[in-house]
Design a protein around this motif. Structure first.
Motif, mmCIF file in Angstrom:
data_model
loop_
_atom_site.group_PDB
_atom_site.id
_atom_site.type_symbol
_atom_site.label_atom_id
_atom_site.label_comp_id
_atom_site.label_asym_id
_atom_site.label_seq_id
_atom_site.Cartn_x
_atom_site.Cartn_y
_atom_site.Cartn_z
ATOM 1 N N ILE A 21 0.839 -1.199 0.000
ATOM 2 C CA ILE A 21 0.000 0.000 0.000
ATOM 3 C C ILE A 21 0.871 1.244 0.000
ATOM 4 N N GLY A 24 2.350 1.818 -3.356
ATOM 5 C CA GLY A 24 1.372 2.402 -4.267
ATOM 6 C C GLY A 24 1.172 3.875 -3.996
ATOM 7 N N MET A 25 1.096 4.226 -2.701
ATOM 8 C CA MET A 25 0.899 5.633 -2.355
ATOM 9 C C MET A 25 2.089 6.470 -2.813
ATOM 10 N N MET A 26 3.300 5.899 -2.693
ATOM 11 C CA MET A 26 4.484 6.645 -3.115
ATOM 12 C C MET A 26 4.458 6.854 -4.632
ATOM 13 N N THR A 28 1.780 7.147 -6.549
ATOM 14 C CA THR A 28 0.854 8.226 -6.892
ATOM 15 C C THR A 28 1.427 9.567 -6.461
ATOM 16 N N LEU A 29 2.158 9.582 -5.353
ATOM 17 C CA LEU A 29 2.763 10.846 -4.903
ATOM 18 C C LEU A 29 3.777 11.338 -5.920
ATOM 19 N N HIS A 31 3.686 10.765 -9.092
ATOM 20 C CA HIS A 31 2.976 11.274 -10.268
ATOM 21 C C HIS A 31 2.358 12.642 -10.032
ATOM 22 N N LEU A 32 2.120 12.945 -8.770
ATOM 23 C CA LEU A 32 1.543 14.237 -8.416
ATOM 24 C C LEU A 32 2.405 15.378 -8.935
ATOM 25 N N LYS A 34 4.758 15.089 -11.446
ATOM 26 C CA LYS A 34 5.305 14.885 -12.785
ATOM 27 C C LYS A 34 4.681 15.862 -13.766
#
Lengths: 163, 339
Positions: A21, A24-26, A28-29, A31-32, A34
């Motif tokens: 988990i 996964g959170m890292m 998405t972080l 991509h925040l 990018k």
């Protein structure tokens, strides 16, 4: 490909999924922050390659259409969108289209007309922004179809190279 | 004068709540877009900041559709329940320490109740009625499924949530949220004292607010929107508002119960003047809440939804034992070390 792990093969830490988990959170972080892929469309337009098939147009050479009104495009058009009426002219080519209409509501942008044309007189342009509010506006006559040859250079080169 | 102060407090609390909810929706859309390498709303106003107000305005003018076979009264009542419950819970949550305003000591709370936590728990459990009744009254199979799911989910997670809170109450020996926060000065945050309880409470809070890893009552792909399938216009807006309001309440609660409220190590020991400390404390509190709201959104766009049986498994077989373990841990800690 990675070997698929079954649930029974997972050890305790893999089974509580907390590491996964967090991974996964890292992701998405990351991509925040990018750079984004979005093109701000009306301000920033798509630059088409020459292979792009926009609306079909008639090539205008020295102020006159190249078209000899043979009617092949009209014959080949699968959507029956093209209407040609021939007439005689004093020019070298002897015939010209008195009336040339493409119904843009019927056109499917297949490019068959361009492919079949013996004179390279009808080509697909890069124009894709077609908006009309009335049925009558959707039938493009010669006034809208004729485009100077200079603007269509890369498309003409493209079809010569790939014919 | 006596009635004026609470009334202003209520007005401010509701105004701030409505404002924050509209912009929470905006930030949810922005963050989801950024996570997916998109730009997000940027057309209405500078940086798309007017998008949410425009959407609210649009919802006002939408037609209110009620299904022919719906139970009309309950159908209208359900969103009202959801929203009232969500809003009244705000009354007992403090927003900061006492501040001096015009020579008067003002508490940044609408109603300083001695049984604050109990009040919140009670109201949170009523909140499930809004969702269940809306699902039942819509006379739609998807809505009904969503409503039933939400009731089952709420019941199973409320239990572990309650037991995790008991751990906090044992440490602070009070139900007042003020006392609980003031008990967490320095490094004595409950999140450090009882990490297991913190985790179970956060997970249960996600389940209680129907946020993504547990948003089975909505479950767009399978239930077409779940309990609010048959709602439109302002009734839908009320559900929407209630959902986001619940999210804010959950963040406030997590901060108040586990993350030390407005306490931050080093800030209290740093010599600050009497006037500034409360304001800085409020700032710290709100910053923590904002971070938690971001976590709520972040989790929503990172983690996929649970299957229904997985949800129940997690609730009863993992969360409940874990919260009991936490309870035992806290009891031993208090018994032997007297924190």
């Amino acid at each position: 490909m990675a070997v698929k792990k079954r649930k029974k093969d997972l050890n305790f830490f893999e089974r509580i999924y907390i590491v996964e988990i967090l991974k996964g959170m890292m992701l998405t972080l990351k991509h925040l922050f990018k750079p984004k892929f979005t093109r701000q469309y009306p301000e920033e337009k798509y630059v088409q390659p020459p292979s792009y098939r926009g609306r079909p147009v008639l090539v205008m050479d020295n102020g006159k259409e190249r078209c000899v009104a043979c009617g092949l495009c009209s014959r080949v058009c699968p959507a029956l969108a093209i209407q040609v009426q021939a007439a005689e002219t004093e020019d070298e080519k002897e015939r010209y289209p008195e009336l040339f209409e493409i119904n843009m509501l019927r056109c499917i942008f297949c490019g068959f007309c361009e492919e079949v044309c013996p004179e390279e007189a009808i080509v697909m342009s890069k124009d894709y922004e077609l908006v009309f509010t009335k049925y009558e506006d959707a039938i493009f006559g010669k006034d809208k179809l004729l485009v100077p040859v200079e603007q269509l250079k890369d498309r003409l080169e493209f079809i010569r190279a790939h014919r | 004068m006596v009635i004026l102060i609470p009334l202003t407090k209520i007005a401010i609390a509701i105004g701030v709540l409505l404002f924050v909810v509209t912009y929470l929706v905006y930030f949810e859309r922005k963050i989801s877009a950024w996570i997916q390498d998109r730009v997000g709303p940027n057309r209405v106003g500078p940086y798309g900041l007017l998008q949410s107000p425009a959407d609210v305005l649009k919802l006002f003018f939408k037609e209110d559709i009620v299904p022919l076979a719906a139970t009309k009264f309950v159908h209208s009542l359900a969103p009202v329940i959801s929203l009232t419950i969500a809003m009244s819970t705000y009354a007992v949550i403090p927003f900061g320490p006492d501040i001096n305003l015009f020579g008067q000591k003002v508490k940044l709370i609408v109603a300083d109740v001695d049984v604050g936590i109990l009040f919140i728990l009670a109201f949170a459990s009523i909140g499930v009625y809004g969702i269940t009744l809306s699902g039942w009254a819509s006379n739609n199979k998807y809505s009904l499924l969503g409503g039933l799911r939400s009731s089952a989910q709420m019941i199973s997670y409320e239990l572990s949530m309650g037991i995790s809170i008991v751990g906090v109450l044992i440490v602070s020996e009070s139900l007042r949220i003020y006392d609980i926060i003031n008990h967490q000065q320095g490094w004595m945050w409950n999140a450090f004292i009882q990490p297991i309880g913190f985790i179970t409470f956060v997970v249960a809070a996600f389940a209680e607010t129907n946020r993504l890893p547990f948003d089975l009552p909505e479950a767009e792909p399978e239930l077409v929107g779940g309990y609010h399938t048959e709602y439109s216009s302002l009734k839908f807006a009320m559900f929407f508002l209630a959902e986001y309001a619940n999210m804010i309440i959950a963040s406030l609660l997590i901060v108040a119960l586990y993350l030390g409220g407005w306490h931050l190590p080093f800030v209290e020991t740093a010599s600050l003047s009497e006037g500034w400390l409360p304001l800085i404390s409020v700032g710290i509190y709100l910053a923590k809440v904002c971070f938690l709201l971001f976590v709520f959104i972040w989790v929503r766009w990172s983690i996929p939804r649970f299957r229904y049986d997985q949800l129940m498994n997690l609730g009863w077989k993992v969360m409940l034992p874990l919260s009991l373990v936490n309870l035992a841990w806290v009891s031993l800690l208090v018994y032997f070390f007297k924190i």
